[in-house]
Design an enzyme around this catalytic site. Structure first.
Site, PDB file in Angstrom:
ATOM      1  N   ASP A   1       0.834  -1.197   0.000  1.00  0.00           N
ATOM      2  CA  ASP A   1       0.000   0.000   0.000  1.00  0.00           C
ATOM      3  C   ASP A   1       0.871   1.250   0.000  1.00  0.00           C
ATOM      4  O   ASP A   1       2.025   1.206   0.451  1.00  0.00           O
ATOM      5  CB  ASP A   1      -0.901   0.019   1.240  1.00  0.00           C
ATOM      6  CG  ASP A   1      -1.997  -1.044   1.188  1.00  0.00           C
ATOM      7  OD1 ASP A   1      -2.305  -1.516   0.076  1.00  0.00           O
ATOM      8  OD2 ASP A   1      -2.535  -1.391   2.261  1.00  0.00           O
TER       9      ASP A   1
ATOM     10  N   TYR B   1       6.865  -8.314   8.444  1.00  0.00           N
ATOM     11  CA  TYR B   1       6.535  -6.896   8.560  1.00  0.00           C
ATOM     12  C   TYR B   1       6.819  -6.405   9.979  1.00  0.00           C
ATOM     13  O   TYR B   1       6.729  -7.170  10.946  1.00  0.00           O
ATOM     14  CB  TYR B   1       5.051  -6.654   8.288  1.00  0.00           C
ATOM     15  CG  TYR B   1       4.586  -7.015   6.902  1.00  0.00           C
ATOM     16  CD1 TYR B   1       4.570  -6.068   5.884  1.00  0.00           C
ATOM     17  CD2 TYR B   1       4.131  -8.299   6.611  1.00  0.00           C
ATOM     18  CE1 TYR B   1       4.126  -6.389   4.608  1.00  0.00           C
ATOM     19  CE2 TYR B   1       3.686  -8.638   5.344  1.00  0.00           C
ATOM     20  CZ  TYR B   1       3.682  -7.672   4.345  1.00  0.00           C
ATOM     21  OH  TYR B   1       3.254  -8.006   3.087  1.00  0.00           O
TER      22      TYR B   1
ATOM     23  N   ASP C   1      -6.603   1.569   8.838  1.00  0.00           N
ATOM     24  CA  ASP C   1      -5.336   2.240   9.152  1.00  0.00           C
ATOM     25  C   ASP C   1      -5.638   3.697   9.472  1.00  0.00           C
ATOM     26  O   ASP C   1      -6.781   4.163   9.325  1.00  0.00           O
ATOM     27  CB  ASP C   1      -4.313   2.100   8.021  1.00  0.00           C
ATOM     28  CG  ASP C   1      -4.782   2.698   6.699  1.00  0.00           C
ATOM     29  OD1 ASP C   1      -5.398   3.788   6.710  1.00  0.00           O
ATOM     30  OD2 ASP C   1      -4.530   2.086   5.637  1.00  0.00           O
TER      31      ASP C   1
ATOM     32  N   ARG D   1      -3.274  -4.741   8.140  1.00  0.00           N
ATOM     33  CA  ARG D   1      -4.279  -3.785   8.619  1.00  0.00           C
ATOM     34  C   ARG D   1      -5.419  -4.520   9.327  1.00  0.00           C
ATOM     35  O   ARG D   1      -5.883  -4.114  10.397  1.00  0.00           O
ATOM     36  CB  ARG D   1      -4.865  -3.006   7.437  1.00  0.00           C
ATOM     37  CG  ARG D   1      -3.974  -1.946   6.850  1.00  0.00           C
ATOM     38  CD  ARG D   1      -4.665  -1.257   5.701  1.00  0.00           C
ATOM     39  NE  ARG D   1      -4.747  -2.073   4.500  1.00  0.00           N
ATOM     40  CZ  ARG D   1      -5.785  -2.096   3.664  1.00  0.00           C
ATOM     41  NH1 ARG D   1      -6.860  -1.379   3.927  1.00  0.00           N
ATOM     42  NH2 ARG D   1      -5.750  -2.834   2.572  1.00  0.00           N
TER      43      ARG D   1
END
Length: 289
Positions: free
Chosen positions: A39, A67, A81, A173
């Protein structure tokens, strides 16, 4: 024409396709693709494939990813988010101990409902296009695997840094949102940095500025994607002829079955193949036009 792989440290605010467009200009070639979309708000490891290496994209998309994500408790948004519109805000009465206590529930195989703000298509329409029209449609839950999940740091009363190692298709997310729901206060993601994808890490990445300066010299060879597979060098002219014609070939050695990097007699990387018994069969060729 340029051929190879470059691991870009994607900057915030750029789409993955923005990165590819920039590299097309730098490398003067149109044949560029990426593996594993990030993203715009996310940063970090984005494997980009150039020229003949684009044939390897499908092999890069399915591996584990890692991540480092920022979890903010007490707020939910329509995008899951902090860039989205606030849906709810709640006081946060839980601490690190309570957070760590719920993480085992989100480890292993878990079920996720993809967010509306995602590129998944339903009836030919991308979910984020529908979401921007104010529409919400039913999404089927998907099974993903969280291999590792831990709290790295508590930044404030509401903010935590998590490290996540997960399978393809995981929405971090959504993971943050679901953890917040489990704690009863809601949650969303405030930052995301991918530290590993397709076996490549941040230590191996370069910036777009470095690519602007170094160009083609910074490309890695295509076979670096398959460095975890053993290599096999062709021994005879007949083997190489059959291999280059896309036909299975036989080996004399007794080797474990599985996938191998195949090299020509002069050392050129030719293909990724699978050995079964004494027969090596190509999975993907990386020579020719």
């Amino acid at each position: 024409m340029a051929n190879g792989i470059v691991i870009i440290d994607k900057p915030a605010g750029w789409t993955s396709m923005d990165v590819c467009a920039k590299l097309r200009g730098i490398l003067k070639t149109k044949k560029i693709g990426h593996a594993g979309t990030l993203d715009p708000m996310a940063t970090g490891v984005l494997p980009v494939f150039v020229g003949q290496a684009t044939r390897a994209v499908s092999f890069a998309e399915g591996g584990e990813k890692e991540y480092v994500a920022g979890l903010r408790l007490g707020r939910t948004t329509n995008t899951q988010d902090t860039e989205g519109e606030t849906l709810t805000q709640s006081p946060v009465t839980v601490g690190r101990e309570e957070l760590e206590a719920v993480l085992p529930r989100f480890t292993g195989e878990i079920s996720q409902i993809p967010p509306m703000f995602s590129a998944i298509k339903i009836n030919g329409q991308k979910l984020y296009d529908l979401a921007r029209q104010g529409k919400e449609v039913e999404r089927k839950a998907r099974t993903v695997t969280i291999f590792a999940l831990e709290v790295v740091e508590q930044v404030s009363e509401t903010d935590y840094i998590l490290r996540i190692r997960c399978s393809k298709g995981t929405y971090v997310r959504t993971l943050c949102h679901d953890i917040g729901q489990a704690l009863g206060c809601g949650g969303c993601m405030f930052s995301l940095r991918r530290t590993m994808a397709a076996g490549f890490t941040l230590d191996e990445s370069v910036t777009l500025e470095q690519m602007q300066e170094g160009g083609e010299a910074l490309l890695r060879p295509t076979d670096s994607l398959f460095r975890d597979r053993p290599d096999y060098r062709l021994k005879t002219e007949k083997q190489e002829e059959r291999c280059r014609n896309g036909n299975p070939f036989f080996i004399q050695e007794s080797l474990p079955e599985g996938e191998y990097r195949i090299y020509g007699r002069e050392g050129a990387f030719l293909c990724l193949s699978r050995l079964q018994g004494d027969t090596m069969t190509s999975l993907k060729n990386f020579f020719g036009a």
